[in-house]
Design a protein around this motif. Structure first.
Motif, PDB file in Angstrom:
ATOM      1  N   UNK A  31       0.855  -1.180   0.000  1.00 29.69           N
ATOM      2  CA  UNK A  31       0.000   0.000   0.000  1.00 29.69           C
ATOM      3  C   UNK A  31       0.899   1.240   0.000  1.00 29.69           C
ATOM      4  N   UNK A  32       0.734   2.068  -1.022  1.00 30.37           N
ATOM      5  CA  UNK A  32       1.554   3.271  -1.163  1.00 30.37           C
ATOM      6  C   UNK A  32       0.809   4.484  -0.630  1.00 30.37           C
ATOM      7  N   UNK A  33       1.559   5.429  -0.107  1.00 34.41           N
ATOM      8  CA  UNK A  33       0.945   6.650   0.388  1.00 34.41           C
ATOM      9  C   UNK A  33       1.981   7.657   0.834  1.00 34.41           C
ATOM     10  N   UNK A  34       1.519   8.685   1.492  1.00 29.37           N
ATOM     11  CA  UNK A  34       2.414   9.726   2.016  1.00 29.37           C
ATOM     12  C   UNK A  34       2.028  10.052   3.451  1.00 29.37           C
ATOM     13  N   UNK A  35       3.020  10.477   4.205  1.00 30.19           N
ATOM     14  CA  UNK A  35       2.820  10.913   5.578  1.00 30.19           C
ATOM     15  C   UNK A  35       3.342  12.330   5.736  1.00 30.19           C
ATOM     16  N   UNK A  58      -8.861  -1.912   4.023  1.00 26.93           N
ATOM     17  CA  UNK A  58      -7.393  -1.986   4.079  1.00 26.93           C
ATOM     18  C   UNK A  58      -6.808  -0.585   4.219  1.00 26.93           C
ATOM     19  N   UNK A  59      -7.315   0.341   3.427  1.00 23.07           N
ATOM     20  CA  UNK A  59      -6.824   1.717   3.497  1.00 23.07           C
ATOM     21  C   UNK A  59      -7.056   2.305   4.890  1.00 23.07           C
ATOM     22  N   UNK A  60      -8.222   2.039   5.459  1.00 23.56           N
ATOM     23  CA  UNK A  60      -8.528   2.553   6.802  1.00 23.56           C
ATOM     24  C   UNK A  60      -7.609   1.928   7.853  1.00 23.56           C
ATOM     25  N   UNK A  61      -7.313   0.635   7.709  1.00 22.55           N
ATOM     26  CA  UNK A  61      -6.434  -0.037   8.657  1.00 22.55           C
ATOM     27  C   UNK A  61      -5.034   0.572   8.640  1.00 22.55           C
ATOM     28  N   UNK A  66      -0.865   4.038  10.921  1.00 19.65           N
ATOM     29  CA  UNK A  66       0.170   5.041  10.656  1.00 19.65           C
ATOM     30  C   UNK A  66       0.057   6.245  11.588  1.00 19.65           C
ATOM     31  N   UNK A  67      -1.151   6.588  11.956  1.00 19.91           N
ATOM     32  CA  UNK A  67      -1.338   7.734  12.853  1.00 19.91           C
ATOM     33  C   UNK A  67      -0.782   7.474  14.254  1.00 19.91           C
ATOM     34  N   UNK A  68      -0.478   6.210  14.559  1.00 20.73           N
ATOM     35  CA  UNK A  68       0.086   5.864  15.861  1.00 20.73           C
ATOM     36  C   UNK A  68       1.610   5.779  15.830  1.00 20.73           C
ATOM     37  N   UNK A 105      -0.302  -5.723   9.088  1.00 17.46           N
ATOM     38  CA  UNK A 105       0.828  -5.027   8.488  1.00 17.46           C
ATOM     39  C   UNK A 105       2.094  -5.809   8.818  1.00 17.46           C
ATOM     40  N   UNK A 106       2.793  -6.249   7.780  1.00 20.95           N
ATOM     41  CA  UNK A 106       4.003  -7.044   7.982  1.00 20.95           C
ATOM     42  C   UNK A 106       5.255  -6.174   8.063  1.00 20.95           C
ATOM     43  N   UNK A 107       5.341  -5.176   7.188  1.00 20.43           N
ATOM     44  CA  UNK A 107       6.539  -4.340   7.152  1.00 20.43           C
ATOM     45  C   UNK A 107       6.257  -3.033   6.445  1.00 20.43           C
ATOM     46  N   UNK A 108       7.195  -2.113   6.542  1.00 14.12           N
ATOM     47  CA  UNK A 108       7.027  -0.806   5.915  1.00 14.12           C
ATOM     48  C   UNK A 108       8.384  -0.188   5.622  1.00 14.12           C
TER      49      UNK A 108
END
Length: 280
Positions: A31-35, A58-61, A66-68, A105-108
């Motif tokens: 899952x790609x995105x930005x923070x 999935x996006x909500x999860x 990520x917010x944590x 979530x396995x990894x990032x």
């Protein structure tokens, strides 16, 4: 390998390629995105790229997790700054006994949004002309997979050591057959990768190192006609065993497959989590 043995492997894989899913099969997507990170390293906002591709749950999860997260503050000239970074999260689906699926979530991995940054390794233009060849026996058997490489790069930008940290196959079958095709994919990928060159960091905290570690995924896919097929979002595969790069003390088996295909990730570059996302 003798021709008769190859023929047996091909026949075996052809029979089991569409068999029922074994317990060790894994389905996942990156899952790609930005923070946007605050000066203290907390996550202010999360944006998922094309979230409809993964599905809202999935996006909500990913967004909620990520917010944590808590990162080391991003510094510019020694001072913490507000920063926008890219994010690649490996989400794994598992089938429960009741037939429903659970996600984790396995990894990032995380990177700088500046494509022109000289703080990390970047591909040399010549690498485009040195693409790994699809192993012929794997192509004939319809075997697909992804090889996750770790490359040691010297100050001249050359590859001085290389390891296939993991090879995931999108086929099921006898362990001996899967092992053989993993070895073939790793061998042909490493043969090409050892000829690659990179532009080394010239700015930032990594510029003074005497070597760097690059992580690069190489995916082999076929369509119904046995030709190369564009990447899909969700993949089902048998995860291969993890082999740590012997020269690296920062290898992370949870994040080795959370790298975007055809991208290069420099070990130690970009923002880093202060607390593991598994603990967040």
């Amino acid at each position: 390998m003798k021709r008769a043995v190859i023929g047996t492997l091909l026949a075996t894989l052809a029979m089991v390629a569409h068999a029922s899913t074994p317990r060790d099969l894994e389905s996942s997507a990156v899952v790609d995105g930005t923070l946007v990170l605050a000066k203290n390293g907390t996550v202010q906002t999360v944006q998922i790229k094309d979230e409809a591709r993964y599905g809202k749950p999935i996006a909500d999860m990913v967004r909620k997790a990520a917010l944590q997260w808590l990162f080391y503050p991003v510094l510019r000239e020694g001072q913490p700054v507000l920063a926008k970074i890219d994010m690649h999260v490996r989400v794994v689906l598992q089938k429960a006994p009741d037939g429903n699926y659970t996600a984790r979530i396995k990894g990032a991995t995380f990177g700088d949004m500046d494509a022109k940054s000289t703080d990390a390794l970047s591909n040399a233009e010549s690498n485009k002309r040195i693409a790994p060849r699809y192993p012929i026996d794997a192509a004939r058997a319809g075997v697909q997979g992804t090889v996750y490489l770790a490359l040691r790069i010297d100050r001249s930008g050359h590859v001085t050591d290389a390891v296939a940290e993991q090879v995931n196959l999108a086929n099921i079958g006898p362990d001996s057959a899967l092992r053989q095709f993993r070895d073939e994919m790793a061998k042909t990928t490493l043969a090409a990768a050892r000829r690659w060159t990179y532009q080394v960091p010239t700015t930032g905290r990594l510029a003074s190192q005497d070597h760097w570690t690059a992580r690069v995924p190489v995916t082999y896919t076929l369509n119904d006609r046995g030709e190369a097929n564009p990447d899909s979002v969700w993949r089902t595969y048998v995860p291969g065993p993890y082999t740590k790069a012997p020269w690296s003390d920062k290898s992370d088996m949870d994040s080795v497959d959370a790298v975007v295909n055809d991208d290069v990730r420099t070990e130690g570059a970009g923002p880093a989590l202060l607390v593991s996302f598994h603990q967040g």
